[in-house]
Design an enzyme around this catalytic site. Structure first.
Site, PDB file in Angstrom:
ATOM      1  N   GLU A 105      19.564  15.524   6.940  1.00 42.49           N
ATOM      2  CA  GLU A 105      20.801  16.220   6.340  1.00 42.49           C
ATOM      3  C   GLU A 105      21.658  15.659   7.806  1.00 42.49           C
ATOM      4  OE1 GLU A 105      21.301  16.167   3.395  1.00 42.49           O
ATOM      5  OE2 GLU A 105      18.822  15.612   3.087  1.00 42.49           O
ATOM      6  N   CYS A 137      28.102  22.941   8.045  1.00 46.42           N
ATOM      7  CA  CYS A 137      28.328  21.688   6.857  1.00 46.42           C
ATOM      8  C   CYS A 137      28.906  21.995   6.455  1.00 46.42           C
ATOM      9  CB  CYS A 137      26.901  20.651   7.015  1.00 46.42           C
ATOM     10  SG  CYS A 137      25.871  21.919   5.904  1.00 46.42           S
TER      11      CYS A 137
HETATM   12  P1  NAD Z   1      23.179  18.428  17.142  1.00 46.25           P
HETATM   13  O1  NAD Z   1      23.144  17.018  16.424  1.00 46.25           O
HETATM   14  O2  NAD Z   1      23.693  18.128  18.219  1.00 46.25           O
HETATM   15  O3  NAD Z   1      21.903  18.910  16.801  1.00 46.25           O
HETATM   16  C1  NAD Z   1      20.879  19.404  15.799  1.00 46.25           C
HETATM   17  C2  NAD Z   1      19.218  18.627  17.231  1.00 46.25           C
HETATM   18  O4  NAD Z   1      18.929  17.386  16.856  1.00 46.25           O
HETATM   19  C3  NAD Z   1      19.625  19.931  17.853  1.00 46.25           C
HETATM   20  O5  NAD Z   1      18.031  20.123  17.870  1.00 46.25           O
HETATM   21  C4  NAD Z   1      19.440  19.022  19.236  1.00 46.25           C
HETATM   22  O6  NAD Z   1      18.685  19.451  19.912  1.00 46.25           O
HETATM   23  C5  NAD Z   1      18.627  17.703  18.608  1.00 46.25           C
HETATM   24  N1  NAD Z   1      18.714  16.670  18.929  1.00 46.25           N
HETATM   25  C6  NAD Z   1      19.869  16.470  19.870  1.00 46.25           C
HETATM   26  N2  NAD Z   1      19.649  14.695  20.770  1.00 46.25           N
HETATM   27  C7  NAD Z   1      18.529  14.424  20.209  1.00 46.25           C
HETATM   28  C8  NAD Z   1      17.830  13.439  20.219  1.00 46.25           C
HETATM   29  N3  NAD Z   1      18.479  12.350  21.199  1.00 46.25           N
HETATM   30  N4  NAD Z   1      16.565  13.191  20.085  1.00 46.25           N
HETATM   31  C9  NAD Z   1      16.114  14.358  18.965  1.00 46.25           C
HETATM   32  N5  NAD Z   1      16.768  15.273  19.128  1.00 46.25           N
HETATM   33  C10 NAD Z   1      17.692  15.795  19.599  1.00 46.25           C
HETATM   34  O7  NAD Z   1      23.702  18.962  15.838  1.00 46.25           O
HETATM   35  P2  NAD Z   1      23.928  20.621  16.245  1.00 46.25           P
HETATM   36  O8  NAD Z   1      25.221  20.583  16.626  1.00 46.25           O
HETATM   37  O9  NAD Z   1      22.924  21.455  16.972  1.00 46.25           O
HETATM   38  O10 NAD Z   1      24.644  21.413  14.802  1.00 46.25           O
HETATM   39  C11 NAD Z   1      25.569  21.255  13.867  1.00 46.25           C
HETATM   40  C12 NAD Z   1      26.031  19.788  13.148  1.00 46.25           C
HETATM   41  O11 NAD Z   1      24.649  19.982  11.951  1.00 46.25           O
HETATM   42  C13 NAD Z   1      26.864  18.801  12.301  1.00 46.25           C
HETATM   43  O12 NAD Z   1      27.915  17.790  12.398  1.00 46.25           O
HETATM   44  C14 NAD Z   1      26.831  19.839  10.787  1.00 46.25           C
HETATM   45  O13 NAD Z   1      27.426  19.056   9.973  1.00 46.25           O
HETATM   46  C15 NAD Z   1      25.447  19.605  10.829  1.00 46.25           C
HETATM   47  N6  NAD Z   1      24.138  20.640   9.607  1.00 46.25           N
HETATM   48  C16 NAD Z   1      24.205  19.751   9.168  1.00 46.25           C
HETATM   49  C17 NAD Z   1      23.950  20.031   7.728  1.00 46.25           C
HETATM   50  C18 NAD Z   1      23.270  19.482   5.853  1.00 46.25           C
HETATM   51  O14 NAD Z   1      22.752  20.525   5.843  1.00 46.25           O
HETATM   52  N7  NAD Z   1      23.815  18.588   5.906  1.00 46.25           N
HETATM   53  C19 NAD Z   1      23.418  21.899   8.201  1.00 46.25           C
HETATM   54  C20 NAD Z   1      23.864  22.728   8.639  1.00 46.25           C
HETATM   55  C21 NAD Z   1      24.720  21.483  10.280  1.00 46.25           C
END
Ligand code: NAD
Length: 518
Positions: A287, A321
């Site tokens: 997501e 999001c």
């Molecule tokens: P992010 O992608 O930076 O991080 C999300 C998670 O991924 C964190 O726990 C992070 O530590 C982990 N991560 C980072 N690099 C990784 C890797 N190489 N391997 C595995 N895990 C890794 O996102 P964020 O800044 O925490 O959140 C914001 C984003 O999330 C926005 O793009 C937002 O739109 C999206 N979001 C989507 C929904 C949805 O339901 N579609 C809901 C909430 C947030």
């Protein structure tokens, strides 16, 4: 097992003096618990490490929320082994027992809602209503998935071939990894972990770095609700270290991820590789981000539309999001809508959510820098009608971005295409409804979106042609409710797994078909 009919958890009103006072008291109580050290939790072991991630208050980064142990690839290995052992007994635990844990956890949240709200205010910057919405959503996920498990996983209808007894059953997948973002660090964190758990899987959960303390609180409450050790394992740490190790590991059976497009696509690619000794194809639900639009046409209730646009774009500082970031307005009402939106944005309060201000700081320095970048290009791609600057608050060094409206932006401009995730709204003029539909669909994303119109034929066309996972007509585009608005995006916004929807649990089971000759 009979549970009462599902209803969404009601919200408390913090304009009521007593409720407001209770919220402030909860903040005071939680302030007394700040700055502590938090361990990893693997099985029944609490592992405190000297290598820790600092979680700070985004509105006042000098205030340390907690120091959270930072897991390594070796801990990922350890947690996968523990979760694999726990899976052998959890998968054979009755569905009713598993359901009971979720229901109990929901009850604990209700009882301590103000405390969890306060942690959300201090760790990620949610004001009272935003925090309340999130704790209510956490309760909803638990109650909804509990009922969903009972109705969906118990029996599978099959026809009977003559001479055979034919049946099928859902069985859990195994050990899963849940990786979550910071913006819904309690509700998404709990929902994404507990849906697979109620289906009989065991989990390793990797919260976002900026919200690992509230995630620890969530684990505590699940253990208190009776979840056996090893069914959930708490592995905070750097995404590119422990997250990556979990994704790549051959023991990982499935990955459930919510976060940015770039990280999600990277995970998808890594998960597709089959490691040494791996016996399955990893299942992945993603997501991801959005660039969410709302159309306002000349037949719309313009006042209601402008209010919905402002709520959708600036609630939680645009860091949902589902947040509105592209407002598409037809020429004949463009000036009027822009003026109305601009005036409403000028009236928003900006500041500390602990004082219940409307627009809070963005989550961290990186997000502040990203916002500055887009504010720099804003005058070249459009016309700033309000806001336009971002800087650390001189007293607290909070990461504040002024709520900003950029008008006259072209549909293909960077401001109109990139997910910024901050309180910055672009407004795009179009000549008519036809063009509005085209512009609406011209991003790589497809998460949420909406339209304000009073023309029934256009609303019907909007239902058919606006290509997003969550479409809203004549209302704001944020605030999806569990069970009512199954949530998930199209295109590069994700795999459309629809959290809080009727089929969600099926992502975490496989169907075993059994035919016995009579
Ligand atoms: P992010 O992608 O930076 O991080 C999300 C998670 O991924 C964190 O726990 C992070 O530590 C982990 N991560 C980072 N690099 C990784 C890797 N190489 N391997 C595995 N895990 C890794 O996102 P964020 O800044 O925490 O959140 C914001 C984003 O999330 C926005 O793009 C937002 O739109 C999206 N979001 C989507 C929904 C949805 O339901 N579609 C809901 C909430 C947030």
């Amino acid at each position: 097992m009979n549970l009462p009919e599902y209803v969404n958890e009601p919200y408390a009103d913090y304009t009521v003096a007593d409720n407001n006072a209770a919220y402030r008291a909860a903040l005071e109580n939680v302030r007394g618990q700040l700055g502590r050290d938090y361990p990893l939790i693997i099985g029944d072991q609490h592992i405190m490490l000297t290598d820790a991630i600092l979680s700070v208050n985004p509105c006042n980064p000098q205030q340390v929320i907690g120091r959270v142990s930072s897991a390594t690839a070796a801990h990922a290995q350890q947690a996968l082994e523990v979760a694999q052992t726990a899976f052998q007994s959890w998968k054979n635990t009755s569905l009713e027992t598993r359901v009971a844990v979720l229901v109990k956890a929901a009850q604990i949240i209700r009882e301590r809602k103000l405390e969890y709200n306060a942690w959300l205010t201090l760790e990620v910057g949610k004001n009272y209503a935003e925090a309340e919405g999130e704790t209510a959503e956490a309760v909803d996920f638990l109650e909804y998935y509990a009922r969903s498990a009972l109705s969906l996983l118990k029996t599978v209808q099959t026809y009977q071939l003559p001479g055979e007894h034919d049946r099928a059953e859902y069985i859990p997948l195994g050990v899963g990894v849940s990786i979550t973002p910071w913006n819904f660090p309690f509700a998404i964190f709990l929902g994404q972990a507990c849906a697979p758990i109620v289906a009989g899987n065991t989990m390793i959960v990797k919260p976002a770095e900026d919200s690992a303390v509230i995630a620890y609180k969530a684990i505590e409450l699940l253990l208190e609700a009776g979840l056996p050790h090893g069914v959930i394992n708490y592995l905070p740490g750097l995404g590119e270290v422990v997250g990556d190790a979990l994704v790549k590991h051959p023991m990982t059976r499935f990955i459930s991820f919510t976060g940015s497009k770039s990280v999600g696509l990277h995970i998808n690619a890594e998960a597709a590789k089959v490691g040494a000794g791996q016996k399955w194809i990893k299942r992945v639900t993603l997501e991801l981000g959005g660039k969410d639009s709302m159309i306002i046409d000349e037949t719309a209730d313009l006042e209601a539309a402008a209010s919905a646009a402002v709520a959708g774009a600036f609630g939680f500082a645009g860091q949902k999001c589902s947040a509105l970031s592209r407002l598409i307005v037809v020429d004949s009402v463009y000036a009027q809508v822009l003026e109305s939106v601009t005036q409403k944005v000028k009236a928003l309060t900006v500041g500390d959510p602990a004082d219940n201000k409307y627009v809070n700081a963005v989550i961290n320095q990186e997000s502040l820098e990203k916002s500055k970048h887009y504010l720099e290009i804003a005058p070249t791609e459009g016309r700033v009608t309000v806001g336009g600057s971002a800087s650390s608050n001189p007293e607290t060094e909070g990461y504040f971005v002024q709520p900003t409206v950029v008008a006259d932006v072209k549909p293909h401009a960077k401001l109109a295409q990139d997910e910024i995730f901050a309180p910055i709204l672009t407004v795009i003029p179009v000549k008519d409804f036809e063009e509005a539909v085209q512009v609406f669909n011209n991003t790589d994303y497809g998460l949420t979106g909406g339209i304000f119109s009073s023309d029934p034929q256009r609303l019907e066309r909007a239902e058919r042609e606006l290509h997003v996972g969550n479409l809203y007509l004549n209302r704001k585009i944020t605030g999806a409710m569990v069970g009512c608005h199954p949530f998930g995006g199209f295109n590069l916004s994700g795999t459309d797994s629809k959290a809080g929807g009727p089929d969600y649990l099926l992502h975490f089971v496989q169907m075993k078909s059994i035919a016995r000759k009579i």
